[in-house]
Design an enzyme around this catalytic site. Structure first.
Site, short mmCIF file in Angstrom:
data_model
loop_
_atom_site.label_atom_id
_atom_site.label_comp_id
_atom_site.label_asym_id
_atom_site.label_seq_id
_atom_site.Cartn_x
_atom_site.Cartn_y
_atom_site.Cartn_z
N SER A 295 38.18 39.73 42.48
CA SER A 295 37.29 39.50 41.34
C SER A 295 37.55 40.50 40.20
O SER A 295 38.60 40.46 39.57
CB SER A 295 35.84 39.56 41.83
OG SER A 295 34.95 39.15 40.83
N LYS A 320 39.98 35.85 44.12
CA LYS A 320 38.63 35.40 43.78
C LYS A 320 38.52 35.42 42.25
O LYS A 320 38.16 36.44 41.66
CB LYS A 320 37.59 36.30 44.45
CG LYS A 320 36.18 35.71 44.50
CD LYS A 320 35.43 35.99 43.24
CE LYS A 320 34.01 35.49 43.30
NZ LYS A 320 33.27 35.70 42.04
#
Length: 436
Positions: A295, A320
């Site tokens: 992320s 992600k």
């Protein structure tokens, strides 16, 4: 069926109101709207039948909450309905304050999977790793358990225990771990000089103060000595706030795109750019990543790689690359909804792909060599009895412990050794160019 309509009418009014709020921001065709209303009427009728005929009296609020959770569960692993308690915990987490075992988890192929343990937490101390599968929590099977439900079970008061069963590739059967919950560290940034003029910095996750803390750490290092090169360690960093990923990237960039997001609606299409004047925008930089980097970590690594501002070292990141928007609800609950995907400055999607390092270095577990330096003849002047002390030896004694810790860390961490060697080479090359 007439006897069910009073219940149906009340539920439909609620659901139609909820649907209308989403229609205000989404372009839904008349045909699709009519189909949705028809399906909502079916739901309302089923609920009414249960209220009148189920063997025990049901709690309507629980039923509706469960239906909403099921709705979001069918979308993707990161969209979820947050009950008021869970919503408050999420807000606490972004502020860096919660109690648990210290892991980021997701649902991958229907299986509860660890994204990454957070450094300095019970999960990291137990050697839990990215891609480990959690099979059970306190004896309860996790199959078809949502991520938010699992998080709720894993968290709890400091000092309380939780038992998890974990499967890892290469293990013949799952292993049990009994972990004691603790307060997850508030400090997400660590730093020290790993070699003369070369600094090591580590970001464990992206909280609301991560960038300001990082800049503070840099200023503290600069008070000790000049920084001629930096290592930014993002390994096992599960991510966090987008704003902090952008601002940390901006610390190393003077211009250009950092990250863009693309979704279904115009307001989800955003671009974030760098600004002039950051203090670390010129020093040679190495970024360490691994399969536990996800992320926000991938945003930073992707931006610095695309601008050729840093050399990325390690292994492929988690992948992600989706944006979650938190939408508060009047009840105190909230929705976490995936609304867009992240793209690096060169237009690459992070989702399910991750960031490929410039220098791929698989982690190799350290095995201490069984050698005796004295017997092998490797003796230094400082090892001799009654040796004459050097001018700086007494001053160095106060930092000996830290130096030994750094040496030990470098012995045990082959990825860090590689990063340091590359940084030394860049620094040496820069000095040669200056001489010319």
């Amino acid at each position: 069926m007439q006897r069910f309509m009073p219940y149906s009418l009340n539920i439909l009014v609620f659901l139609f109101t909820l649907l209308s709020s989403f229609q205000a921001v989404a372009d839904i065709s008349q045909k699709e709207r009519e189909k949705t209303y028809s399906q909502l009427e079916v739901f309302a009728n089923v609920l009414s039948i249960l209220q009148d005929n189920y063997v025990e009296e049901i709690d309507t609020n629980d039923i509706i909450d469960g239906a909403i959770k099921g709705l979001l569960y069918t979308l993707d692993p990161h969209s979820a309905y947050l009950e008021p308690e869970g919503f408050n915990e999420l807000q606490e987490e972004t502020q860096g304050q919660f109690s648990g075992i210290g892991i980021e988890i997701t649902i991958k192929d229907g299986i509860l999977t660890i994204i990454s343990p957070i450094e300095g937490t019970p999960a990291a101390d137990a050697d839990l790793r990215a891609h480990d599968i959690i099979v059970e929590i306190d004896g309860q099977k996790t199959k078809e358990m949502g991520a938010m439900e699992a998080i709720k079970k894993l968290r709890g008061p400091k000092g309380s225990e939780v038992s998890i069963s974990v499967h890892r590739d290469g293990w013949p059967e799952p292993k049990n771990f009994n972990l004691v919950r603790d307060i997850i560290p508030l400090q997400s940034v660590k730093s020290f000089f790993i070699a003369p003029s070369l600094a090591y910095t580590r970001v464990t996750n992206f909280q609301s103060r991560t960038t300001s803390d990082y800049k503070k750490e840099l200023r503290n290092l600069q008070k000790i000595g000049q920084i001629k090169g930096l290592i930014l360690d993002l390994r096992n960093n599960p991510g966090g706030l987008l704003s902090q990923a952008v601002s940390l990237s901006d610390t190393f960039l003077n211009e250009g795109l950092i990250v863009s997001t693309r979704g279904r609606t115009e307001e989800q299409n955003m671009s974030f750019r760098a600004h002039m004047g950051e203090e670390a925008a010129s020093v040679p930089l190495i970024v360490l990543v691994n399969e536990g980097s996800a992320s926000a970590s991938e945003i930073v690594a992707g931006a610095l790689q695309a601008h050729k501002r840093a050399i990325i070292v390690g292994t492929q990141t988690f992948g992600k690359g989706s944006v979650q928007t938190i939408i508060p609800l009047p009840s105190g609950a909230g929705l976490r909804v995936t609304t867009a995907r992240y793209y690096t400055p060169d237009g690459k999607s992070i989702q399910a792909l991750g960031i490929t390092p410039d220098v791929e270095v698989p982690y190799v577990a350290y095995q201490e060599a069984k050698t005796d330096d004295t017997k092998s003849g490797r003796i230094r002047e400082a090892d001799l009895p009654n040796h004459i002390e050097g001018n700086d030896e007494k001053d160095q004694a106060s930092t000996l412990t830290q130096t030994e810790e750094i040496k030990q860390r470098l012995r045990e961490d082959n990825q860090l050794r590689t990063a340091l060697n590359i940084l030394k080479s860049l620094n040496l090359y820069s000095e040669f160019q200056t001489i010319k």
